[in-house]
Design a protein around this motif. Structure first.
Motif, PDB file in Angstrom:
ATOM      1  N   PHE A 268       5.600  -6.785 -48.644  1.00 43.10           N
ATOM      2  CA  PHE A 268       4.511  -7.631 -49.123  1.00 43.10           C
ATOM      3  C   PHE A 268       3.206  -7.285 -48.402  1.00 43.10           C
ATOM      4  CE2 PHE A 268       1.972 -11.451 -48.190  1.00 43.10           C
ATOM      5  CZ  PHE A 268       1.567 -11.800 -49.474  1.00 43.10           C
ATOM      6  N   ARG A 269       3.292  -7.058 -47.090  1.00 40.29           N
ATOM      7  CA  ARG A 269       2.080  -6.730 -46.330  1.00 40.29           C
ATOM      8  C   ARG A 269       1.481  -5.411 -46.800  1.00 40.29           C
ATOM      9  NH1 ARG A 269       5.293  -8.875 -42.095  1.00 40.29           N
ATOM     10  NH2 ARG A 269       5.898  -6.777 -41.402  1.00 40.29           N
ATOM     11  N   TYR A 270       2.332  -4.427 -47.068  1.00 36.70           N
ATOM     12  CA  TYR A 270       1.805  -3.142 -47.527  1.00 36.70           C
ATOM     13  C   TYR A 270       1.257  -3.237 -48.948  1.00 36.70           C
ATOM     14  CZ  TYR A 270       3.186  -0.583 -43.401  1.00 36.70           C
ATOM     15  OH  TYR A 270       3.269  -0.127 -42.113  1.00 36.70           O
ATOM     16  N   LYS A 271       1.798  -4.144 -49.740  1.00 37.35           N
ATOM     17  CA  LYS A 271       1.235  -4.387 -51.071  1.00 37.35           C
ATOM     18  C   LYS A 271      -0.167  -4.979 -50.942  1.00 37.35           C
ATOM     19  CE  LYS A 271       2.150  -6.853 -55.385  1.00 37.35           C
ATOM     20  NZ  LYS A 271       3.079  -7.792 -56.106  1.00 37.35           N
ATOM     21  N   CYS A 272      -0.317  -5.912 -49.992  1.00 37.57           N
ATOM     22  CA  CYS A 272      -1.653  -6.478 -49.743  1.00 37.57           C
ATOM     23  C   CYS A 272      -2.608  -5.387 -49.273  1.00 37.57           C
ATOM     24  CB  CYS A 272      -1.573  -7.584 -48.689  1.00 37.57           C
ATOM     25  SG  CYS A 272      -0.696  -9.073 -49.199  1.00 37.57           S
ATOM     26  N   LEU A 273      -2.087  -4.499 -48.413  1.00 36.48           N
ATOM     27  CA  LEU A 273      -2.929  -3.437 -47.855  1.00 36.48           C
ATOM     28  C   LEU A 273      -3.388  -2.475 -48.940  1.00 36.48           C
ATOM     29  CD1 LEU A 273      -4.037  -2.292 -45.168  1.00 36.48           C
ATOM     30  CD2 LEU A 273      -1.960  -0.905 -45.014  1.00 36.48           C
ATOM     31  N   SER A 274      -2.489  -2.174 -49.869  1.00 34.29           N
ATOM     32  CA  SER A 274      -2.828  -1.201 -50.918  1.00 34.29           C
ATOM     33  C   SER A 274      -3.897  -1.739 -51.866  1.00 34.29           C
ATOM     34  CB  SER A 274      -1.574  -0.826 -51.709  1.00 34.29           C
ATOM     35  OG  SER A 274      -1.054  -1.966 -52.383  1.00 34.29           O
ATOM     36  N   SER A 275      -3.956  -3.060 -52.001  1.00 38.75           N
ATOM     37  CA  SER A 275      -4.946  -3.642 -52.914  1.00 38.75           C
ATOM     38  C   SER A 275      -6.183  -4.144 -52.183  1.00 38.75           C
ATOM     39  CB  SER A 275      -4.323  -4.810 -53.694  1.00 38.75           C
ATOM     40  OG  SER A 275      -3.855  -5.814 -52.798  1.00 38.75           O
ATOM     41  N   TYR A 276      -6.203  -3.991 -50.882  1.00 40.41           N
ATOM     42  CA  TYR A 276      -7.334  -4.462 -50.082  1.00 40.41           C
ATOM     43  C   TYR A 276      -8.476  -3.456 -50.192  1.00 40.41           C
ATOM     44  CZ  TYR A 276      -9.852  -6.336 -45.988  1.00 40.41           C
ATOM     45  OH  TYR A 276     -10.783  -6.889 -45.142  1.00 40.41           O
ATOM     46  N   THR A 277      -9.643  -3.925 -50.543  1.00 38.41           N
ATOM     47  CA  THR A 277     -10.753  -3.008 -50.846  1.00 38.41           C
ATOM     48  C   THR A 277     -11.723  -2.814 -49.689  1.00 38.41           C
ATOM     49  OG1 THR A 277     -12.016  -4.873 -51.739  1.00 38.41           O
ATOM     50  CG2 THR A 277     -10.678  -3.573 -53.290  1.00 38.41           C
ATOM     51  N   SER A 278     -11.485  -3.498 -48.572  1.00 38.41           N
ATOM     52  CA  SER A 278     -12.454  -3.424 -47.461  1.00 38.41           C
ATOM     53  C   SER A 278     -11.843  -2.808 -46.212  1.00 38.41           C
ATOM     54  CB  SER A 278     -12.976  -4.831 -47.141  1.00 38.41           C
ATOM     55  OG  SER A 278     -13.557  -5.421 -48.271  1.00 38.41           O
ATOM     56  N   LYS A 286      -2.507  -1.947 -37.894  1.00 40.75           N
ATOM     57  CA  LYS A 286      -2.131  -3.354 -37.824  1.00 40.75           C
ATOM     58  C   LYS A 286      -3.333  -4.252 -38.084  1.00 40.75           C
ATOM     59  CE  LYS A 286       2.085  -3.475 -35.091  1.00 40.75           C
ATOM     60  NZ  LYS A 286       2.786  -4.081 -33.936  1.00 40.75           N
ATOM     61  N   GLY A 287      -4.499  -3.832 -37.580  1.00 44.20           N
ATOM     62  CA  GLY A 287      -5.694  -4.623 -37.814  1.00 44.20           C
ATOM     63  C   GLY A 287      -6.027  -4.735 -39.292  1.00 44.20           C
ATOM     64  N   ASN A 288      -5.919  -3.615 -40.018  1.00 42.52           N
ATOM     65  CA  ASN A 288      -6.180  -3.646 -41.452  1.00 42.52           C
ATOM     66  C   ASN A 288      -5.149  -4.478 -42.203  1.00 42.52           C
ATOM     67  OD1 ASN A 288      -8.591  -2.183 -42.108  1.00 42.52           O
ATOM     68  ND2 ASN A 288      -7.582  -0.329 -41.364  1.00 42.52           N
ATOM     69  N   ILE A 289      -3.905  -4.455 -41.723  1.00 45.38           N
ATOM     70  CA  ILE A 289      -2.872  -5.266 -42.379  1.00 45.38           C
ATOM     71  C   ILE A 289      -3.185  -6.745 -42.222  1.00 45.38           C
ATOM     72  CG2 ILE A 289      -0.466  -6.012 -42.162  1.00 45.38           C
ATOM     73  CD1 ILE A 289       0.316  -3.118 -41.747  1.00 45.38           C
ATOM     74  N   ILE A 290      -3.595  -7.155 -41.019  1.00 45.85           N
ATOM     75  CA  ILE A 290      -3.937  -8.560 -40.805  1.00 45.85           C
ATOM     76  C   ILE A 290      -5.105  -8.967 -41.699  1.00 45.85           C
ATOM     77  CG2 ILE A 290      -4.867 -10.191 -39.118  1.00 45.85           C
ATOM     78  CD1 ILE A 290      -3.226  -8.726 -36.988  1.00 45.85           C
ATOM     79  N   LEU A 291      -6.111  -8.119 -41.783  1.00 48.55           N
ATOM     80  CA  LEU A 291      -7.253  -8.398 -42.664  1.00 48.55           C
ATOM     81  C   LEU A 291      -6.830  -8.479 -44.127  1.00 48.55           C
ATOM     82  CD1 LEU A 291      -9.912  -6.057 -41.001  1.00 48.55           C
ATOM     83  CD2 LEU A 291      -9.948  -8.565 -41.010  1.00 48.55           C
ATOM     84  N   ALA A 292      -5.927  -7.587 -44.521  1.00 48.83           N
ATOM     85  CA  ALA A 292      -5.482  -7.551 -45.914  1.00 48.83           C
ATOM     86  C   ALA A 292      -4.676  -8.793 -46.277  1.00 48.83           C
ATOM     87  CB  ALA A 292      -4.656  -6.290 -46.161  1.00 48.83           C
TER      88      ALA A 292
END
Length: 816
Positions: A268-278, A286-292
């Motif tokens: 789920f976290r990597y799915k959020c990361l893949s769709s995160y545009t920023s 890990k920082g980008n995952i938390i943001l995503a």
């Protein structure tokens, strides 16, 4: 508290190598600490406790500024002695604690210390994971010692055995309010801080960024000289992530914490990361995952909040109950979560688990193991809703030694369950709620003795049975509650044991009586040294006799034999399930006394009965007169040495000389002299012996409190009888053949006492057919059949064999 009120300056980093060490051991939400420090530094602001306290007094006249301290997070910070490998520099440590307390007291700040009282079942997997990691670290430590003959650097620092236990008593000796939790300590710390309008929480656990409570201060960044540290502001964290305070528990569980395994929502976290545009190129993964994930909460989940159930928006699957439990665990009394529907009273069903919505966290006392075949309101006594059919439960109330107690075709279970043979609506009545461990607890219904209010004369027990009034309040509307199944059904017994537990007066007694489950963390033991058995085995017979004293041994025929779950770390134990250990009958003149006579009665002779019980736990009743003649504080030490030398064959005369000489010389040394003591080299066997003795002192705490405090606690506090570096020095001298006169530093008075103490130990060992000889004049015993624990065991030794291969430690080196 706003940052404007907090005397804030720009963030800085203290040049303390401990800071990096503390970061690596931070508990709580996965990756959050590193993210805050590296990505959101504005969340961290430097504060002065002196000015915070003054501001608090101005705002709340007549109120004492109070900091609630998560003591378990602070142990590494408090342990400042340079030497840590030899078993602990306890006199130095006590001095450091005293300075810590004095510094805060000098500016009018009150400290309240909380210690973990038990490991919650939801966090057992995480506890096991950390213990296995520690095992690997300890192996590297011993490899380093053998290669370099010196203590490793601070980067390999491992806290001395028993540090948490003895810190409780040290703080009480220093007059501090010291409490032991009835659940995971972080919840009680956060609740206490919120309820009492505390200045803040001092600790090192990112869960305190998630709780909606008073401010959170870092112990790792504390500069004691200036009384300044870093405050981590949860409001600023929320601003950075564009979420609200109420979203933090949800974020914590999606990232993974001590309850939710990190891998549960990995996809789920990597799915959020893949769709995160920023994505930020300068941020770590890990920082980008938390943001995503935070962005997904803010933009996707919020969009449908109130319209869809959370489980429809998240891939909870079969983990729904655990997930809701994780989110609810962050809600303090009176708080709610907007993320799930809550019923103030009644029932909800989570993944086939029917749980009560009553939020009183107090375990219901006096509930026997199998007393009610029809649990009220559909509340099960366990978490497994689908018991396997055709499995006999509690078939043999007196199972044979070495034979599994349940005819489960899966030998890994090997332990009885105690359930209603005809469970209503598929709900078992009495199974261990931690069903994933696969080892149900053996039921014990009633103990007729009553536990009187015994008290250590060194500490006054004037506090009420429950010092935390909020514990009786509703913990949270969403908190799932299951009636507690206790090993002892007498509410008076549990109430008194609970009071001693909460006041940090006892050790493990309440855990044994309430849940029948205890644990002991890692010890500095060399897994490759087959000559010395693990402390878990060495002291097991003592614990078994304590079980008999507290629970009965089932030999009266009126009740089945109780079984205690032991989560003890030792080489070869994968900790997939606990060892199930049954009581061992005590050999006391006049029979085993009941708890009422030991703890409550003040009639003439009761102190003698308490001493009889204590010696009975160590199976040393025959040495009563000799031990009584020993002066304090060496009485308890001699008792422990006799037990050790009777139990372990490979201990020799030189070891005994070193133990006695260091205790005698310690009495005449100042803290400064101990600090300045230098060692020629570090011996790995001496390291393990130091830890073995200290674990024996913690065992004395258990026995003494279970027996009604026949001995003063101060007599076996390590700062009065043991110093690791001093013992190591005496050990090396004894190994080199130094005379007894040299060991006691040519002091005539010490020499006289040395021979007296040695005589007591040796004569007692002879009574047990154990002759202590010099290493130079003995041959190591040939391999022989020994007890399953790898140590000397009585013929009627009873414990349930764990489903594991025999370990290397269960071999030569111990007595049959």
């Amino acid at each position: 508290m706003s940052s404007g009120n907090a005397i804030i300056t720009n963030l800085f980093s203290f040049p303390d190598p401990f800071r990096e060490l503390s970061r690596s051991s931070v508990m709580g939400v996965r990756g959050l600490q590193g993210f805050v420090v590296s990505t959101c530094p504005h969340v961290c602001t430097v504060v002065s406790f002196k000015e915070l306290a003054e501001h608090h007094r101005n705002k709340h006249p007549g109120s004492t500024p109070t900091i609630v301290v998560d003591a378990m997070c602070c142990l590494r910070y408090w342990y400042t002695p340079e030497s840590w490998i030899c078993g602990g520099q306890w006199r130095e440590y006590f001095s450091a604690l005293r300075d810590f307390v004095k510094t805060f007291t000098a500016v009018g700040i009150k400290l309240v210390f909380f210690f973990d009282g038990m490991v919650e079942q939801e966090k057992r997997d995480e506890w096991v994971k950390r213990r296995l990691k520690n095992n690997r670290e300890i192996s590297r430590i011993f490899h380093y010692i053998k290669s370099h003959r010196e203590q490793p650097g601070r980067n390999m620092f491992f806290i001395p055995s028993g540090l948490a236990i003895f810190t409780r008593f040290a703080l009480k000796t220093l007059g501090q309010e010291t409490l032991c939790s009835l659940q995971e300590a972080d919840y009680e710390v956060a609740s206490y801080g919120l309820r009492n309008n505390c200045l803040g929480i001092l600790g090192e656990d990112t869960d305190y960024l998630i709780y909606d409570t008073c401010p959170y201060f870092s112990i790792g960044d504390l500069c004691l000289e200036s009384l300044s540290t870093v405050m981590l502001c949860r409001e600023k964290l929320c601003e950075s992530l564009a979420i609200s305070l109420a979203d933090l528990p949800l974020l914590a569980c999606l990232l993974g914490n001590d309850i939710i395994p990190e891998g549960m929502f990995e996809s789920f976290r990597y799915k959020c990361l893949s769709s995160y545009t920023s994505l930020k190129e300068n941020f770590d993964k890990k920082g980008n995952i938390i943001l995503a994930v935070a962005d997904h909460i803010a933009k996707v989940l919020h969009l449908h909040q109130g319209e869809k159930k959370l489980e429809e928006m998240l891939p909870l699957g079969p983990n729904k109950a655990l997930f809701y439990k994780g989110v609810a665990s962050y809600l303090l009394p009176g708080q709610k979560s907007p993320w799930f529907f809550q019923k103030p009273k009644g029932l909800i069903t989570l993944h086939k688990q029917v749980v009560s919505m009553s939020s009183d966290p107090e375990p219901k006392q006096g509930v026997p193991m199998c007393a009610d075949p029809e649990p009220k309101q559909g509340v099960p006594m366990c978490a497994d809703p689908e018991p396997k059919q055709g499995v006999p439960m509690c078939v043999d109330p007196e199972p044979k030694q070495g034979v599994p107690m349940c005819a489960d075709p899966e030998p890994k279970q090997g332990v009885p369950m105690c359930v209603d043979p005809e469970p209503k609506q598929g709900v078992p009545i009495c199974i261990d709620p931690e069903s994933r461990q696969g080892v149900p607890i053996y039921a014990y219904t009633v103990v007729k003795q009553k536990l009187p209010l015994g008290a250590d004369p060194e500490f006054k027990l004037e506090a009420p049975m429950c010092t935390d009034p909020a514990i009786k309040q509703d913990r949270m509307h969403m908190e799932p509650e299951v009636k507690q199944v206790t090993m002892v059904s007498d509410p008076e017994i549990l109430k008194v044991a609970r009071a001693h537990h909460v006041q940090a007066e006892s050790y493990l007694v309440y855990n044994i009586m309430s849940s029948g489950e205890i644990e002991c963390s890692n010890t500095l033991e060399d897994a490759l040294d087959q000559a010395l058995p693990s402390q878990a085995f060495v002291y097991r017979p003592v614990r078994q006799r304590v079980y008999a004293l507290l629970l009965g041994d089932g030999r009266d025929g009126a009740s089945p034999c109780p079984t205690v779950k032991e989560w003890f770390v030792y080489s070869g134990n994968p900790l997939r399930h606990p060892d199930l250990v049954r009581p061992l009958q005590m050999n006391i003149p006049g029979g085993t006394p009941n708890l009422k006579s030991l703890w409550l009665t003040q009639e003439p002779g009761v102190q003698g009965r308490r001493l009889d019980a204590l010696l009975g736990c160590f199976d040393l009743s025959s040495s009563r007169e000799e031990l009584q003649a020993v002066e304090d504080p060496f009485k308890a030490l001699c008792c422990l040495l006799i037990y050790l030398f009777v139990q372990v064959d490979t201990l020799c005369l030189e070891d005994l000389h070193a133990f006695i000489a260091q205790a005698l010389c310690l009495q005449g040394k100042s803290t400064v002299q101990l600090v300045d003591l230098q060692l020629d080299y570090i011996d790995p066997r001496a390291v393990q012996l130091g830890s073995l003795l200290v674990r024996g002192l913690t065992t004395l705490v258990l026995v003494n409190s279970a027996c009604g405090f026949p001995w003063r606690t101060s007599d076996f506090m390590p700062w009065n009888v043991f110093d690791g570096k001093l013992f190591h020095q005496k050990y090396l001298q004894a190994e080199k053949g130094h005379s007894v006169e040299a060991l006691v530093e040519q002091n005539r008075s010490r020499l006289t006492k040395f021979h007296a103490l040695k005589s007591v130990v040796c004569k007692a060992c002879v009574k047990e057919s154990r002759r202590i000889v010099s290493r130079q004049h003995r041959a190591l015993p040939a391999a022989r059949q020994v007890g399953e624990a790898g140590i000397r065991l009585p013929q009627d030794e009873l414990w349930v064999q764990p489903s594991r291969p025999r370990t290397a430690l269960e071999g030569p080196g111990s007595r049959k």
